[in-house]
Motif scaffolding. Structure first.
Motif, PDB file in Angstrom:
ATOM      1  N   PRO A  22       0.819  -1.274  -0.059  1.00 43.54           N
ATOM      2  CA  PRO A  22       0.070   0.208  -0.052  1.00 43.54           C
ATOM      3  C   PRO A  22       0.942   1.332  -0.100  1.00 43.54           C
ATOM      4  N   TRP A  23       2.218   1.055  -0.053  1.00 42.43           N
ATOM      5  CA  TRP A  23       2.903   2.399  -0.161  1.00 42.43           C
ATOM      6  C   TRP A  23       3.094   3.135  -1.245  1.00 42.43           C
ATOM      7  N   THR A  24       3.046   4.608  -1.382  1.00 39.44           N
ATOM      8  CA  THR A  24       3.551   5.061  -2.637  1.00 39.44           C
ATOM      9  C   THR A  24       4.698   5.652  -2.951  1.00 39.44           C
ATOM     10  N   ILE A  25       5.341   5.257  -3.777  1.00 42.21           N
ATOM     11  CA  ILE A  25       6.873   5.851  -4.044  1.00 42.21           C
ATOM     12  C   ILE A  25       6.846   6.950  -5.110  1.00 42.21           C
ATOM     13  N   THR A  26       7.215   7.977  -4.890  1.00 42.06           N
ATOM     14  CA  THR A  26       7.437   8.791  -5.767  1.00 42.06           C
ATOM     15  C   THR A  26       8.904   9.233  -5.659  1.00 42.06           C
ATOM     16  N   THR A  27       9.542   9.232  -6.940  1.00 44.60           N
ATOM     17  CA  THR A  27      10.919   9.492  -7.013  1.00 44.60           C
ATOM     18  C   THR A  27      11.084  10.979  -7.549  1.00 44.60           C
ATOM     19  N   ILE A  28      12.075  11.582  -7.496  1.00 46.73           N
ATOM     20  CA  ILE A  28      12.283  13.000  -7.746  1.00 46.73           C
ATOM     21  C   ILE A  28      13.759  13.190  -8.091  1.00 46.73           C
ATOM     22  N   HIS A  29      13.998  13.354  -9.255  1.00 46.01           N
ATOM     23  CA  HIS A  29      15.476  13.468  -9.719  1.00 46.01           C
ATOM     24  C   HIS A  29      15.930  14.896  -9.605  1.00 46.01           C
ATOM     25  N   CYS A  30      16.824  15.192  -8.744  1.00 47.15           N
ATOM     26  CA  CYS A  30      16.987  16.706  -8.475  1.00 47.15           C
ATOM     27  C   CYS A  30      18.291  16.917  -7.429  1.00 47.15           C
ATOM     28  N   ASP A  31      18.705  17.897  -7.512  1.00 46.64           N
ATOM     29  CA  ASP A  31      19.893  18.260  -6.634  1.00 46.64           C
ATOM     30  C   ASP A  31      19.250  18.949  -5.418  1.00 46.64           C
ATOM     31  N   ILE A  32      19.416  18.599  -4.185  1.00 51.29           N
ATOM     32  CA  ILE A  32      18.709  19.041  -3.142  1.00 51.29           C
ATOM     33  C   ILE A  32      19.257  20.292  -2.610  1.00 51.29           C
ATOM     34  N   THR A  33      20.555  20.487  -3.065  1.00 49.27           N
ATOM     35  CA  THR A  33      21.079  21.600  -2.544  1.00 49.27           C
ATOM     36  C   THR A  33      20.317  22.967  -3.465  1.00 49.27           C
ATOM     37  N   GLN A  34      19.593  22.770  -4.671  1.00 44.91           N
ATOM     38  CA  GLN A  34      19.028  23.804  -5.257  1.00 44.91           C
ATOM     39  C   GLN A  34      17.685  24.077  -4.538  1.00 44.91           C
ATOM     40  N   GLY A  35      17.297  23.406  -3.464  1.00 43.28           N
ATOM     41  CA  GLY A  35      15.797  23.766  -3.033  1.00 43.28           C
ATOM     42  C   GLY A  35      14.883  22.749  -3.106  1.00 43.28           C
TER      43      GLY A  35
END
Ligand SMILES: C[S@@+](CC[C@H](N)C(=O)[O-])C[C@H]1O[C@@H](n2cnc3c(N)ncnc32)[C@H](O)[C@@H]1O
Length: 410
Positions: free
Chosen positions: A172-185
């Motif tokens: 029942p878990w939903t996984i959304t992956t987000i390709h980003c650089d976390i230092t950019q906010g």
């Protein structure tokens, strides 16, 4: 610690953890161990390596280990996008990180309710959701939303594949992956609510270290504390895990300090909000005495196939180490534990006591570092990380200057 007290249990579903109060790093539950054991063939099946490259796996693991430790400067930002290094991560580093997580998470108070959001920063191949799935079976029936962020698309995609293979279609878990650089906010999930839990595992050592620049590190830690707080709900928690090295421990100490200022005090492993007595700072006067907060535990119960892989890579692993911080708003004064200390070191022989043959352990509590002294097996039996109640003897350890305490109960 409230780990086994189900306060608000009806609101928070995932709290019934069969771990004795005060114990960190319980041994693996049989079914968690079986789950880890089963994951290795699943990794091989999901990410097959052609035979001719398979022979190089040990060498690739050794090379990635070098790039993650002594040769950080040579590592490119997108190292996990290189197929041999990603394979080395998936076959070796991921399983060991999952083993560490499965030893740590069951002893932490991580209350999660249906519909909660978890943000995992620097998620790589989704190590946190996979680890939580393996060792928190009580959460398997609860819908949870994971937002997994990383700058390596290849690692996120691999993680998604592996999670789908291990969680199965009814998960029942939903996984959304987000390709980003976390230092950019990073923006908060959804329009209104933040995350119930924000995690960052083995991320900050890739972002922050210029170990000589302590004030730069402090600024970075304060920025990150504000960043993490901005992603969470008002009562959200933060879990940061790093390798158990002095620079990583230093970062965690600084982050802890910054989170306390933002009213997000430490919930574990610290038993207090006073300055950390293990600040991992080496003054020139005390170069050899610098102490840093980290935990080491034996790996006897890790799957045999994982040990075999480590030996083949020339990195046998008898002990695993880590530094970590769980922080969030405190709910009750009962959690303050004024005379409670946490065992920090392995046992070592000390003078004093009956026939001058006592055992000692360093412990950490509200009063700072103390030397726990006593006879075997009482002193040696406690696993590193265990919480104990102690009595102060009024003596001082001549070597470290720490107050001497004796065991008064669990
Ligand atoms: C050592 S891996 C840890 C992966 C996973 N959390 C674990 O514990 O197994 C560090 C991860 O942080 C990611 N990372 C490093 N800097 C990042 C940044 N600025 N933004 C997003 N991800 C980053 C890397 O791509 C890598 O996947």
């Amino acid at each position: 610690m409230t780990r086994t007290e189900p306060s608000g249990a009806d609101r928070r579903a995932g709290r019934a953890i069969p771990v004795p109060p005060g114990q960190l790093f319980p041994g693996l539950e049989e079914r968690t161990r079986n789950g880890l054991e089963a994951l290795l063939p699943l990794i091989e099946k999901t990410f097959p390596i052609p035979a001719r490259f398979r022979r190089a796996l040990g060498k690739d693991v050794a090379e990635l280990s070098r790039l993650l430790t002594s040769a950080r400067g040579e590592r490119s930002l997108s190292y996990l996008n290189r197929p041999p290094l990603l394979s080395a991560y998936l076959y070796y580093f991921l399983p060991w990180n999952l083993y560490r997580l499965c030893r740590l998470l069951p002893g932490l108070d991580l209350p999660l309710a249906p519909g909660d959001t978890i943000i995992d920063l620097g998620s790589g191949p989704l190590s946190f959701p996979i680890g939580l799935w393996l060792c928190r079976r009580d959460l398997r029936s609860i819908p949870l939303n994971f937002r997994c962020l990383d700058r390596s698309k290849g690692a996120l995609e691999a993680g998604k594949k592996l999670f789908a293979a291990s969680g199965g279609p009814s998960c029942p878990w939903t996984i959304t992956t987000i390709h980003c650089d976390i230092t950019q906010g990073v923006s908060r999930p959804g329009q209104t609510r933040g995350a119930a839990l924000v995690t960052a595992l083995n991320l900050y050592n890739e972002l922050s270290f210029s170990p000589g620049d302590d004030s730069g590190q402090r600024r970075f830690a304060h920025n990150q504390a504000a960043f993490l707080t901005g992603l969470a709900t008002g009562d959200g928690r933060f879990l940061v895990i790093e390798p158990g090295t002095p620079p990583s421990s230093r970062f965690i100490t600084l982050l802890r300090e910054a989170l306390i200022k933002l009213d997000r005090p430490p919930l574990s492993p610290c038993t207090h909000c006073l300055p950390c007595p293990f600040p991992a700072v080496r003054s020139s006067a005390a170069r050899r005495d610098a102490k840093w907060c980290h935990f080491a535990f034996d790996t006897e119960d890790a799957p045999a196939s994982l040990h075999r892989l480590s030996t083949a890579a020339g990195i046998p692993k008898e002990r695993a180490t880590l530094s970590f911080l769980l922080a969030g708003p405190r709910h009750s004064p009962a959690e303050q534990q004024s005379r409670t200390v946490r065992v920090i070191s392995s046992p070592f022989p000390v003078g004093g006591g009956a026939e001058g043959r006592s055992q000692g352990r360093y412990v950490c509590g509200e009063q700072g570092m103390a030397l726990l002294r006593g006879e075997e097996p009482l002193i040696t039996a406690a696993d590193p990380g265990t919480l104990l109640t102690v009595t102060f003897t009024g003596e001082q350890d001549p070597k470290s200057g720490a107050p001497v305490v004796t065991h008064a109960g669990p």
